[in-house]
Design an enzyme around this catalytic site. Structure first.
Site, short mmCIF file in Angstrom:
data_model
loop_
_atom_site.label_atom_id
_atom_site.label_comp_id
_atom_site.label_asym_id
_atom_site.label_seq_id
_atom_site.Cartn_x
_atom_site.Cartn_y
_atom_site.Cartn_z
N GLY A 90 -4.19 3.28 -13.19
CA GLY A 90 -5.62 3.60 -13.11
C GLY A 90 -6.16 4.05 -14.44
O GLY A 90 -5.44 4.15 -15.44
N ASP B 84 -7.95 -3.41 -24.35
CA ASP B 84 -6.98 -2.34 -24.59
C ASP B 84 -6.21 -2.55 -25.89
O ASP B 84 -5.07 -3.01 -25.91
CB ASP B 84 -6.00 -2.21 -23.42
N ASP C 59 -1.77 -4.68 -16.32
CA ASP C 59 -2.93 -3.80 -16.25
C ASP C 59 -3.73 -3.84 -17.55
O ASP C 59 -4.79 -3.20 -17.63
CB ASP C 59 -2.51 -2.36 -15.94
#
Length: 493
Positions: free
Chosen positions: A98, A270, A260
């Site tokens: 998350g 990211d 992710d």
């Protein structure tokens, strides 16, 4: 009810907000406020990203904006939240993850989500502190904008703000916040989370949200018997394949391609232990934490397909039949090589590639790998040679001059029927003079630690227009110093 309902002091950024991801409900997110940082200051900002977002021209002039984008002041008409997802990390199922330090402010009416990275702990921080450090924040800010200027799909970075608040990593560092924007921050891991937990109603709601917002053509697709979820998987596969081709062509290493960290929109997302290649080593590992070389440069296309397979597994409850899901992934195997050949053809000044061009491309890659020739400098000098510079400037890069001359003869023969001026223009617009090399980022970071942000601003200016010559700035386009190879970039940030 908005978390801002009781606030009297709020910042108005001049943006209009609309319902977005939060309409999916509390199963997908947790509403919370960012954790304030003391005495924030500007580190760097992108006027290009500000214009795309629709901010007013004087957006940076207000202290309230500075506080708001550091997470210290609520923003009018927003109800911030962090999202839950899961994922595979280094090939191993990691379970629930998350947004551990990223807090989404909301979605603007112009269609961009705005996120504060490093804004404090969330329910998904696990053992982390929810903070980002100045070091990694400057790198992400610069690389986001550099990739955008290179024409590579990416999330963007509006600004970096800093604070003297201390954050412990391998050592004590100062905190920072990156304001990131994207049409969506949804990752493969969002789908994996609900599928792994057999929450198929939520999985369907998420897939429908993504299709309706970003892939509406999947509703009308005739392939797969009108199965919109299979069409979604195919569309994501094709976007991801095209992205990988662009990464490989520009010499970009992501460093941590966990599921992710894979965007459902095929964006670069990211920026952690990334690197642009210096010398061309196909097996180069940019992430000091990647002991097995899973995310080495030459492994990126295969890892992307592996990650897409994980996404296919997650979508299987919606797609229905495994054979259909596998068929939806097949286009990756044709799109990646086609797009890579197209990208490399452009680097060679070829607007249209022919069957025999693959040998020319592979010859260049073999030549560069043999001597680990500097990737960016080779392609830029070759472009300048096509524009009229002496071939000796390229030949000087090689000890095996006979090998280079043999390849250059093939290159010249291929261009015998190609207008030289058009080829030169294409090459100079494809092969950048400036990329964010590790040592350049490190120098800007070291100055920023002294609160001298001129280096960040100068580097950003060059990276925003990487194909221009920028007279007087050749030092930023030269060979890396010897100490550059000792820079260690890891997942710690």
């Amino acid at each position: 009810m908005s978390l801002l309902a009781e606030d009297t002091d709020v910042a108005d950024l001049g943006l209009r907000w609309k319902p977005g991801f939060q309409t999916l409900g509390t199963a997908f997110l947790t509403h919370l406020r960012p954790t304030p940082l003391p005495d924030p200051y500007w580190v760097g900002h992108s006027e290009s990203a500000a214009r795309e977002l629709g901010l007013p021209a004087d957006w940076r002039q207000s202290d309230t904006t500075l506080s708001a984008l550091t997470g210290s002041l609520p923003i009018a008409d927003t109800n911030p939240f962090a999202t839950v997802y899961s994922g595979h990390q280094f090939g191993v199922w990691a379970g629930q993850l998350g947004d551990g330090r990223a807090i989404l402010l909301g979605e603007t009416e112009s269609g961009f989500e705005v996120q504060l990275k490093g804004a404090g702990r969330t329910p998904y921080s696990r053992m982390g502190d929810g903070r980002a450090v100045l070091r990694s924040s400057v790198r992400e800010f610069l690389c986001s904008e550099a990739m955008h200027a290179l024409g590579i799909p990416t999330t963007r970075a509006l600004c970096v703000t800093g604070s003297d608040a201390r954050v412990r990593r391998e050592e004590l560092e100062t905190a920072a916040v990156v304001t990131r924007t994207s049409p969506s921050f949804i990752r493969f891991g969002h789908f994996e989370h609900f599928s792994a937990n057999e929450r198929y109603d939520e999985l369907r709601a998420l897939a429908d949200f993504v299709i309706d917002r970003h892939y509406p053509e999947c509703r009308a697709a005739e392939r797969f018997g009108g199965n919109a979820y299979a069409a979604l998987l195919e569309a994501v596969s094709e976007r991801t394949a095209a992205l990988m081709a662009q990464w490989q062509a520009v010499g970009f290493c992501h460093g941590v391609m966990n599921t992710d960290n894979m965007s459902i929109l095929g964006l670069t997302i990211d920026y952690g232990p990334f690197q642009f290649l210096d010398g061309f080593n196909p097996r180069h590992i940019c992430n000091h934490s990647d002991n097995g070389g899973r995310y080495a440069y030459n492994q990126q296309p295969n890892v992307a397909y592996w990650n897409l397979y994980c996404l296919g597994q997650a979508l299987l409850p919606l797609i229905g039949e495994q054979e259909v899901a596998i068929a939806a992934l097949e286009s990756y195997k044709t799109v990646f090589p086609r797009e890579f050949e197209r990208c490399m053809g452009a680097k060679l000044g070829l607007a249209d590639t022919r069957d025999g061009d693959r040998g020319l491309i592979e010859g260049a890659l073999s030549l560069l790998a043999k001597e680990q020739t500097d990737w960016t400098i080779f392609w830029r000098r070759l472009s300048q040679h096509m524009a009229g510079a002496d071939a000796q400037t390229v030949r000087d890069l090689f000890a095996d001059t006979a090998g280079f001359d043999a390849w250059l003869l093939l290159f010249s023969e291929r261009h015998a029927t190609v207008p030289q001026a058009l080829a030169a223009d294409l090459m100079l617009a494809t092969n950048p003079k400036f990329v964010l090399r590790n040592h350049l980022g490190q120098q800007a970071i070291e100055s920023a630690h002294r609160k001298d942000f001129a280096g960040v601003a100068t580097l950003l200016k060059l990276l925003e227009t990487p194909f221009e010559e920028h007279a007087g700035q050749d030092a930023y386009a030269g060979f890396p110093p010897d100490w550059a190879s000792s820079i260690e970039i890891s997942c710690s940030s």
